[in-house]
Design a protein around this motif. Structure first.
Motif, PDB file in Angstrom:
ATOM      1  N   ALA A   1      65.587  59.062   3.662  1.00 30.74           N
ATOM      2  CA  ALA A   1      64.794  60.244   3.321  1.00 30.74           C
ATOM      3  C   ALA A   1      65.046  60.663   1.873  1.00 30.74           C
ATOM      4  O   ALA A   1      64.110  60.994   1.128  1.00 30.74           O
ATOM      5  N   ARG A   2      66.312  60.654   1.452  1.00 30.31           N
ATOM      6  CA  ARG A   2      66.642  61.049   0.086  1.00 30.31           C
ATOM      7  C   ARG A   2      66.022  60.083  -0.935  1.00 30.31           C
ATOM      8  O   ARG A   2      65.563  60.503  -2.001  1.00 30.31           O
ATOM      9  N   ALA A   3      66.006  58.814  -0.602  1.00 33.55           N
ATOM     10  CA  ALA A   3      65.390  57.839  -1.504  1.00 33.55           C
ATOM     11  C   ALA A   3      63.899  58.120  -1.654  1.00 33.55           C
ATOM     12  O   ALA A   3      63.330  58.034  -2.753  1.00 33.55           O
ATOM     13  N   HIS A   4      63.248  58.482  -0.561  1.00 29.76           N
ATOM     14  CA  HIS A   4      61.813  58.789  -0.591  1.00 29.76           C
ATOM     15  C   HIS A   4      61.530  60.005  -1.470  1.00 29.76           C
ATOM     16  O   HIS A   4      60.481  60.069  -2.130  1.00 29.76           O
ATOM     17  N   LEU A   5      62.456  60.949  -1.490  1.00 26.68           N
ATOM     18  CA  LEU A   5      62.241  62.193  -2.232  1.00 26.68           C
ATOM     19  C   LEU A   5      62.151  61.978  -3.739  1.00 26.68           C
ATOM     20  O   LEU A   5      61.670  62.851  -4.463  1.00 26.68           O
TER      21      LEU A   5
ATOM     22  N   TYR B   1      56.068  67.675  -5.858  1.00 26.95           N
ATOM     23  CA  TYR B   1      56.609  68.925  -5.315  1.00 26.95           C
ATOM     24  C   TYR B   1      55.645  70.071  -5.592  1.00 26.95           C
ATOM     25  O   TYR B   1      54.948  70.043  -6.599  1.00 26.95           O
ATOM     26  N   PRO B   2      55.592  71.064  -4.652  1.00 26.89           N
ATOM     27  CA  PRO B   2      56.439  71.179  -3.460  1.00 26.89           C
ATOM     28  C   PRO B   2      56.099  70.112  -2.426  1.00 26.89           C
ATOM     29  O   PRO B   2      55.013  69.526  -2.455  1.00 26.89           O
TER      30      PRO B   2
ATOM     31  N   ILE C   1      59.523  74.181   3.177  1.00 29.40           N
ATOM     32  CA  ILE C   1      58.675  73.839   2.037  1.00 29.40           C
ATOM     33  C   ILE C   1      59.577  73.834   0.812  1.00 29.40           C
ATOM     34  O   ILE C   1      59.998  74.892   0.328  1.00 29.40           O
ATOM     35  N   ALA C   2      59.919  72.654   0.369  1.00 26.28           N
ATOM     36  CA  ALA C   2      60.890  72.502  -0.721  1.00 26.28           C
ATOM     37  C   ALA C   2      60.174  72.537  -2.070  1.00 26.28           C
ATOM     38  O   ALA C   2      59.248  71.759  -2.318  1.00 26.28           O
ATOM     39  N   ALA C   3      60.627  73.431  -2.934  1.00 23.23           N
ATOM     40  CA  ALA C   3      59.984  73.602  -4.244  1.00 23.23           C
ATOM     41  C   ALA C   3      60.324  72.482  -5.209  1.00 23.23           C
ATOM     42  O   ALA C   3      59.541  72.177  -6.115  1.00 23.23           O
TER      43      ALA C   3
ATOM     44  N   ILE D   1      58.534  63.779   6.306  1.00 22.51           N
ATOM     45  CA  ILE D   1      58.305  64.349   4.986  1.00 22.51           C
ATOM     46  C   ILE D   1      56.815  64.214   4.680  1.00 22.51           C
ATOM     47  O   ILE D   1      56.270  63.110   4.714  1.00 22.51           O
ATOM     48  N   GLU D   2      56.172  65.368   4.400  1.00 20.22           N
ATOM     49  CA  GLU D   2      54.716  65.406   4.261  1.00 20.22           C
ATOM     50  C   GLU D   2      54.306  65.899   2.883  1.00 20.22           C
ATOM     51  O   GLU D   2      55.032  66.648   2.221  1.00 20.22           O
ATOM     52  N   GLU D   3      53.103  65.541   2.516  1.00 17.66           N
ATOM     53  CA  GLU D   3      52.465  66.146   1.356  1.00 17.66           C
ATOM     54  C   GLU D   3      52.217  67.628   1.623  1.00 17.66           C
ATOM     55  O   GLU D   3      51.899  68.016   2.748  1.00 17.66           O
TER      56      GLU D   3
END
Length: 421
Positions: free
Chosen positions: A129-133, A138-139, A155-157, A183-185
């Motif tokens: 998940a962290r690699a995808h981020l 963003y958000p 909802i991560a800024a 993890i979504e758009e």
């Protein structure tokens, strides 16, 4: 017909209040219920997530219909056990309840049957998940895959907040619900809650609402189970309803049927009205709370035969009759909600609040003790005002709130303010 409602919150009090006037109703039970349902039904000390215990009680009392309020009993397979025992149940099977029990399942279904929704990825480890981020705009939206009492969405800024959220979820912050994440758009637009009754083959529009999820006014602070709602949703018209049915509800029913897990119950469709049209946020597989408290007082029909028809797989041709009025529900929560609500404080003025014209009061997290009513949860009461328009409904709801004497309670004062009059 004797009926058993499973659940203990404001939604279950609203269901009991809507079922109680039915001429077809015999005895009404609520398990475990609350002090509000106790005025309408017999509360039962029963573990609603124990399929064997629910079936045994239903058999012993000759229950004709079981109405499942919250999602947890459905995911636990209570509906399967009742159906296997030949007892009619309003609520989907465990397999069909995956529409709510797993965000990833729903996103995969939407992909497979071409339901419009945000782009996404599913991850089973924090590292992946962290690699995808590193590659997302963003958000962005991070969801615990499983049930998290309506609180498992962030909802991560920026990337730092997203990584903290991922670590929190995989670190057990939401228990088993966070063992995988979606993890979504991020989608922009107006949110809408749409409810349809489904008998496995056909769907019938029921009602709409707009929820207010964040704890603070102006949609600030953490997400909650819901701080209030307005019904009908002012943004919904006949053309939009038809589009939601054709593009989202009906493909979902076909997809579930094709998988051998037909959906029977109420489908709660959480939508974002984007510039490209309505897109699915998520499904719930039961009536919402506090949307139900706003919707059911508008019902101009006997609820019992509607729920029984769903359970029997024989929906009427419709439509569902609703009164031409607006309802606004305002949640009174205990100080500290949603993180650490203060329990045990006395709530006074309940009779005065319920006596306000056009107001209905529903209990949620309350406990009766020695002649006093005590707060015993996060969301404690829901005050519902009904009126000819939003302004009148809001004024009545808040008049009910102001009649309470509860210094340790709070509410949002902006429920329905963004809505058209």
């Amino acid at each position: 017909m004797d009926v058993l409602i499973l659940g203990a919150g404001g939604r279950e009090h609203a269901l009991a209040a809507a079922l109680a006037p039915s001429p077809r109703l015999g005895r009404l039970f609520v398990a475990p219920g609350n002090p509000g349902t106790a005025a309408l039904a017999a509360n039962v000390a029963l573990d609603s997530c124990d399929p064997g215990a629910v079936v045994a009680f239903a058999r012993r009392e000759g229950i004709g219909l079981v109405v499942v309020g919250p999602e947890a009993p459905l995911v636990a397979g209570v509906a399967d056990a009742l159906e296997g025992a030949g007892i009619a149940v309003f609520g989907p099977s465990r397999a069909a309840a995956a529409l709510e029990g797993s965000k990833g399942f729903t996103k995969d279904l939407a992909r497979d049957v071409a339901i419009p929704t945000a782009g996404y990825g599913r991850f089973h480890s924090a590292e992946a998940a962290r690699a995808h981020l590193a590659d997302v705009p963003y958000p962005t939206v991070i969801k615990a895959d499983g049930l998290a009492a309506g609180k498992g969405v962030v909802i991560a800024a920026d990337r730092a907040e997203a990584e903290r959220s991922v670590d929190f979820m995989f670190g057990g912050g939401f228990g088993a619900a966070g063992s995988s994440v979606v993890i979504e758009e991020f989608m922009e637009g107006e949110e809408l809650s749409f409810f349809a009754l489904c008998d496995g083959i056909r769907a019938l529009p029921f009602a709409s609402a707009q929820d207010h999820k964040r704890v603070g006014e102006g949609d600030t602070g953490p997400n909650t189970g819901g701080m209030g709602a307005i019904s009908p949703a002012p943004v919904l018209d006949a053309a939009l309803e038809a589009r939601i049915m054709a593009e989202i509800v009906e493909p979902t029913l076909r997809g579930m049927r094709d998988r051998g897990t037909p959906f029977r119950g109420v489908l709660f469709v959480g939508l974002m009205l984007t510039a490209d049209g309505p897109k699915l946020i998520e499904f719930n597989v039961r009536f919402g709370d506090p949307e139900t408290q706003a919707m059911l007082p508008r019902l101009d029909a006997d609820l019992l035969p509607l729920l029984e028809a769903v359970a029997r797989g024989a929906l009427p041709a419709g439509p569902v009759r609703l009164r031409p009025e607006v309802a606004v529900s305002v949640v009174m929560a205990a100080r500290g909600y949603p993180d650490a609500p203060l329990k045990g404080t006395e709530v006074r003025g309940l009779d005065a609040a319920a006596a306000v014209p056009g107001v209905t009061l529903f209990h949620a997290g309350t406990r009766a003790e020695d002649g006093r009513m005590l707060a015993d949860g996060g969301r404690v009461l829901t005050l519902v005002g009904r009126g000819r328009d939003v302004a009148e409904a809001r004024a009545r709801a808040y008049a009910g709130v102001d009649a309470l004497d509860w210094p340790d309670g709070f509410c949002r004062r902006d429920i329905g303010l963004r809505s058209r009059p």
